[in-house]
Scaffold this motif. Structure first.
Motif, PDB file in Angstrom:
ATOM      1  N   THR A 167       0.761  -1.285   0.010  1.00 30.53           N
ATOM      2  CA  THR A 167       0.086  -0.244  -0.062  1.00 30.53           C
ATOM      3  C   THR A 167       0.880   1.374   0.016  1.00 30.53           C
ATOM      4  OG1 THR A 167      -0.225  -0.172   2.447  1.00 30.53           O
ATOM      5  CG2 THR A 167      -1.888  -1.095   1.184  1.00 30.53           C
ATOM      6  N   ILE A 168       1.831   1.194   0.661  1.00 28.82           N
ATOM      7  CA  ILE A 168       2.750   2.463   0.818  1.00 28.82           C
ATOM      8  C   ILE A 168       4.151   2.108   0.757  1.00 28.82           C
ATOM      9  CG2 ILE A 168       0.936   3.784   2.247  1.00 28.82           C
ATOM     10  CD1 ILE A 168       2.648   3.167   4.679  1.00 28.82           C
ATOM     11  N   VAL A 169       5.106   3.009   0.694  1.00 26.12           N
ATOM     12  CA  VAL A 169       6.598   3.039   0.735  1.00 26.12           C
ATOM     13  C   VAL A 169       6.763   2.694   2.316  1.00 26.12           C
ATOM     14  CG1 VAL A 169       8.843   4.060   0.560  1.00 26.12           C
ATOM     15  CG2 VAL A 169       7.022   4.331  -1.033  1.00 26.12           C
ATOM     16  N   GLY A 170       7.844   1.916   2.613  1.00 29.86           N
ATOM     17  CA  GLY A 170       8.238   1.525   4.115  1.00 29.86           C
ATOM     18  C   GLY A 170       7.066   0.853   4.959  1.00 29.86           C
ATOM     19  N   CYS A 171       6.083   0.163   4.194  1.00 30.19           N
ATOM     20  CA  CYS A 171       5.046  -0.337   5.027  1.00 30.19           C
ATOM     21  C   CYS A 171       5.619  -1.225   6.044  1.00 30.19           C
ATOM     22  CB  CYS A 171       4.282  -1.468   3.989  1.00 30.19           C
ATOM     23  SG  CYS A 171       2.898  -2.379   4.683  1.00 30.19           S
ATOM     24  N   PRO A 172       5.214  -1.267   7.488  1.00 35.64           N
ATOM     25  CA  PRO A 172       5.849  -1.938   8.364  1.00 35.64           C
ATOM     26  C   PRO A 172       5.699  -3.318   8.429  1.00 35.64           C
ATOM     27  CG  PRO A 172       4.184  -0.605   9.397  1.00 35.64           C
ATOM     28  CD  PRO A 172       4.413  -0.324   7.791  1.00 35.64           C
ATOM     29  N   ALA A 173       4.616  -3.780   7.785  1.00 32.55           N
ATOM     30  CA  ALA A 173       4.237  -5.199   7.439  1.00 32.55           C
ATOM     31  C   ALA A 173       4.740  -5.943   6.122  1.00 32.55           C
ATOM     32  CB  ALA A 173       2.666  -5.523   7.574  1.00 32.55           C
ATOM     33  N   ALA A 174       5.808  -5.226   5.553  1.00 29.40           N
ATOM     34  CA  ALA A 174       5.873  -5.374   4.160  1.00 29.40           C
ATOM     35  C   ALA A 174       6.786  -6.962   4.294  1.00 29.40           C
ATOM     36  CB  ALA A 174       6.949  -4.492   3.874  1.00 29.40           C
ATOM     37  N   ASP A 175       7.838  -6.962   5.407  1.00 31.67           N
ATOM     38  CA  ASP A 175       8.401  -8.461   5.342  1.00 31.67           C
ATOM     39  C   ASP A 175       7.442  -9.510   5.901  1.00 31.67           C
ATOM     40  OD1 ASP A 175      10.569  -7.268   5.024  1.00 31.67           O
ATOM     41  OD2 ASP A 175      11.333  -7.144   7.141  1.00 31.67           O
ATOM     42  N   THR A 176       6.502  -9.435   6.725  1.00 28.95           N
ATOM     43  CA  THR A 176       5.449 -10.332   6.987  1.00 28.95           C
ATOM     44  C   THR A 176       4.563 -10.763   5.962  1.00 28.95           C
ATOM     45  OG1 THR A 176       5.350  -9.552   9.341  1.00 28.95           O
ATOM     46  CG2 THR A 176       3.589 -10.603   8.469  1.00 28.95           C
ATOM     47  N   ILE A 177       4.093  -9.533   5.054  1.00 26.21           N
ATOM     48  CA  ILE A 177       3.123 -10.268   3.799  1.00 26.21           C
ATOM     49  C   ILE A 177       4.035 -10.781   2.859  1.00 26.21           C
ATOM     50  CG2 ILE A 177       2.043  -8.950   2.030  1.00 26.21           C
ATOM     51  CD1 ILE A 177       1.290  -6.782   4.022  1.00 26.21           C
ATOM     52  N   GLU A 178       5.242 -10.489   2.535  1.00 26.36           N
ATOM     53  CA  GLU A 178       6.091 -11.090   1.769  1.00 26.36           C
ATOM     54  C   GLU A 178       6.260 -12.514   2.026  1.00 26.36           C
ATOM     55  OE1 GLU A 178      10.325 -10.777  -0.706  1.00 26.36           O
ATOM     56  OE2 GLU A 178       9.849  -9.244   0.370  1.00 26.36           O
ATOM     57  N   ARG A 179       6.429 -12.778   3.323  1.00 29.23           N
ATOM     58  CA  ARG A 179       6.629 -14.048   3.704  1.00 29.23           C
ATOM     59  C   ARG A 179       5.690 -15.017   3.598  1.00 29.23           C
ATOM     60  NH1 ARG A 179       7.592 -13.353   9.337  1.00 29.23           N
ATOM     61  NH2 ARG A 179       5.239 -13.847   9.421  1.00 29.23           N
ATOM     62  N   ASP A 180       4.483 -14.359   3.888  1.00 31.87           N
ATOM     63  CA  ASP A 180       3.076 -15.120   3.982  1.00 31.87           C
ATOM     64  C   ASP A 180       2.886 -15.454   2.544  1.00 31.87           C
ATOM     65  OD1 ASP A 180       3.336 -14.892   6.739  1.00 31.87           O
ATOM     66  OD2 ASP A 180       1.558 -13.645   6.906  1.00 31.87           O
ATOM     67  N   VAL A 181       3.262 -14.501   1.625  1.00 37.41           N
ATOM     68  CA  VAL A 181       2.695 -14.739   0.139  1.00 37.41           C
ATOM     69  C   VAL A 181       3.662 -15.791  -0.478  1.00 37.41           C
ATOM     70  CG1 VAL A 181       3.039 -13.601  -2.037  1.00 37.41           C
ATOM     71  CG2 VAL A 181       1.839 -12.553  -0.170  1.00 37.41           C
ATOM     72  N   ARG A 182       4.956 -15.542   0.032  1.00 35.44           N
ATOM     73  CA  ARG A 182       5.985 -16.719  -0.523  1.00 35.44           C
ATOM     74  C   ARG A 182       5.568 -18.192  -0.078  1.00 35.44           C
ATOM     75  NH1 ARG A 182      10.621 -15.834  -2.847  1.00 35.44           N
ATOM     76  NH2 ARG A 182      10.565 -13.686  -1.925  1.00 35.44           N
ATOM     77  N   ALA A 183       5.147 -18.308   1.178  1.00 32.20           N
ATOM     78  CA  ALA A 183       4.688 -19.413   1.773  1.00 32.20           C
ATOM     79  C   ALA A 183       3.713 -20.154   1.390  1.00 32.20           C
ATOM     80  CB  ALA A 183       4.717 -19.469   3.506  1.00 32.20           C
ATOM     81  N   ALA A 184       2.431 -18.970   1.064  1.00 28.60           N
ATOM     82  CA  ALA A 184       1.130 -19.596   0.552  1.00 28.60           C
ATOM     83  C   ALA A 184       1.321 -20.114  -0.927  1.00 28.60           C
ATOM     84  CB  ALA A 184       0.056 -18.345   0.499  1.00 28.60           C
ATOM     85  N   ALA A 185       2.130 -19.273  -1.601  1.00 27.53           N
ATOM     86  CA  ALA A 185       2.198 -19.912  -3.192  1.00 27.53           C
ATOM     87  C   ALA A 185       3.188 -21.204  -3.194  1.00 27.53           C
ATOM     88  CB  ALA A 185       3.060 -18.731  -4.024  1.00 27.53           C
ATOM     89  N   GLY A 186       4.182 -21.321  -2.425  1.00 27.52           N
ATOM     90  CA  GLY A 186       4.948 -22.335  -2.090  1.00 27.52           C
ATOM     91  C   GLY A 186       4.373 -23.650  -1.807  1.00 27.52           C
ATOM     92  N   SER A 187       3.065 -23.507  -1.023  1.00 30.63           N
ATOM     93  CA  SER A 187       2.381 -24.481  -0.340  1.00 30.63           C
ATOM     94  C   SER A 187       1.483 -25.354  -1.411  1.00 30.63           C
ATOM     95  CB  SER A 187       1.517 -23.932   0.583  1.00 30.63           C
ATOM     96  OG  SER A 187       0.570 -23.386   0.136  1.00 30.63           O
ATOM     97  N   VAL A 188       1.202 -25.054  -2.716  1.00 34.23           N
ATOM     98  CA  VAL A 188       0.538 -25.360  -3.735  1.00 34.23           C
ATOM     99  C   VAL A 188       1.197 -26.519  -4.487  1.00 34.23           C
ATOM    100  CG1 VAL A 188      -0.712 -24.843  -5.948  1.00 34.23           C
ATOM    101  CG2 VAL A 188      -0.816 -23.176  -4.033  1.00 34.23           C
TER     102      VAL A 188
END
Length: 388
Positions: free
Chosen positions: A57-78
């Motif tokens: 949503t924004i530059v410097g999003c404090p949840a960026a690392d968490t979201i990227e990690r969860d996206v990577r894990a979700a896609a990799g679980s398929v």
């Protein structure tokens, strides 16, 4: 999405990845990233490798690392995915503006919690400070959230803010995190499944003294109720400042349909000052729904109770506040003095979570049950009916 020229199984794999990504929740907005237009596309590469185009949503999003990690894990679980590459970018202003408008569901900026909405607004007030009003507020909030309710807390005790610390949102120096801002929309931090906003999140030091007068206080309360995006809440609790000053008047003007819980101590003299906060609330149209007696006694090892602060303050407050209302104001609970209750406040783990079998926790959970059982009255609400 998968390229239409690729084999059907690649398209199916891309679709399965999108379904999996729908289970990734933005930790601040609390909605799936796919619903928030944060996934711009999923591309399936030869051999089953997947590239996900993620926009924050924004530059410097404090949840960026968490979201990227969860996206990577979700896609990799398929099943069938052999590798995941996440391409991270940031929304352009037009996309971000469209998102904020959609989150507001077409409602213009302004106080969100109007009488025609389903959110139940409850102001927790007291006649004077030091009666444990903030402790009662956060424990009620957490107890309600544990029942699966969507709960928010607004710390409107601007001069004496304490909710961030009580909810465990402060660091070792007592500093609370700054909320994320998406354009004009402020996203409240979440603790123990409760969304929380406080002026303590906007100061640079925990020892900062906020010395504002009426107009600034009103502007702050109004901003908390207009610019902070809580989403759809079942209950919004307001931790009010003690007494009957500017903030109490502002809240009465902005939220005249709110219900009020009055916190007092067992001292008979406490009923005098506790009654005043209820009277001011009633003058603005709010309804007092109950009294909570805090510090009602200290339970001894043999089961007896030592009444350090006397007895009867809660009953007397309820009796006085019942005058002028159609229905009597009940005493919803008596919360005993408790070491775990105090320790929970110091550690940021409310006693209803940290020591649920403690007598204070049991009493606070019982209050939450009674408040829930009361439901919300229909006064001031639009029923969606029209004469035929």
């Amino acid at each position: 999405m998968a390229d239409a020229t690729r084999p059907v199984d690649d398209e199916a794999l891309g679709a399965a990845v999108l379904v999996a990504l729908g289970r990734v929740i933005d930790p601040e907005i609390r909605r799936p990233v796919t619903e928030l237009d944060m996934i711009r596309g999923v591309a399936v590469q030869p051999g089953g490798s997947v590239r996900v185009d993620l926009q924050l949503t924004i530059v410097g999003c404090p949840a960026a690392d968490t979201i990227e990690r969860d996206v990577r894990a979700a896609a990799g679980s398929v099943a069938g995915v052999t590798g995941v590459d996440v391409d991270v970018s940031v929304m352009d202003p037009a996309v971000r503006r469209a998102l904020t408008e959609r989150l507001r569901e077409g409602r213009p900026q302004g106080v969100q919690f109007t009488p025609d909405l389903l959110t139940r607004v409850i102001a927790v007030t007291s006649g004077k400070g030091g009666v444990g009003k903030s402790t009662v507020t956060v424990n009620l909030a957490v107890a309600l959230a544990r029942r699966g309710m969507r709960v928010g807390v607004v710390d409107v005790d601007v001069h004496g803010f304490s909710v961030p610390g009580l909810m465990g949102l402060t660091d070792e120096h007592g500093v609370a995190p700054r909320p994320t801002r998406v354009d004009s929309m402020i996203l409240p931090p979440v603790a123990h499944d409760v969304k929380v906003i406080s002026i303590g999140m906007f100061v640079d030091d925990a020892s900062t003294a906020v010395s504002w007068r009426g107009p600034m206080l009103h502007r702050t309360v109004n901003q908390f109720l207009s610019d902070v995006w809580f989403g759809d809440l079942d209950v919004l609790l307001l931790d009010m400042p003690p007494g009957t000053g500017d903030v109490a008047i502002s809240v009465g003007q902005l939220l005249p349909h709110a219900e009020v819980l009055v916190v007092t101590t067992p001292q008979a003299a406490a009923a005098d000052v506790a009654e005043r906060s209820g009277i001011v609330a009633r003058q603005t149209g709010q309804r007092v729904i109950g009294v909570i007696e805090n510090m009602s006694g200290l339970v001894q090892p043999d089961g007896s109770v030592l009444h350090l602060f006397g007895e009867g303050g809660g009953d007397e407050t309820a009796r006085r506040l019942s005058r002028g209302q159609d229905a009597p104001v009940p005493v919803l609970g008596s919360v005993p003095l408790s070491v775990p209750l105090r320790e929970g406040g110091d550690s940021g783990v409310p006693v209803v979570l940290g020591a649920p079998s403690d007598p204070a926790a049991v009493a606070l959970v019982a209050v939450a049950d009674r408040v829930t059982a009361m439901g919300r009255g229909l006064a001031g609400r639009k029923l969606g009916l029209s004469p035929s």
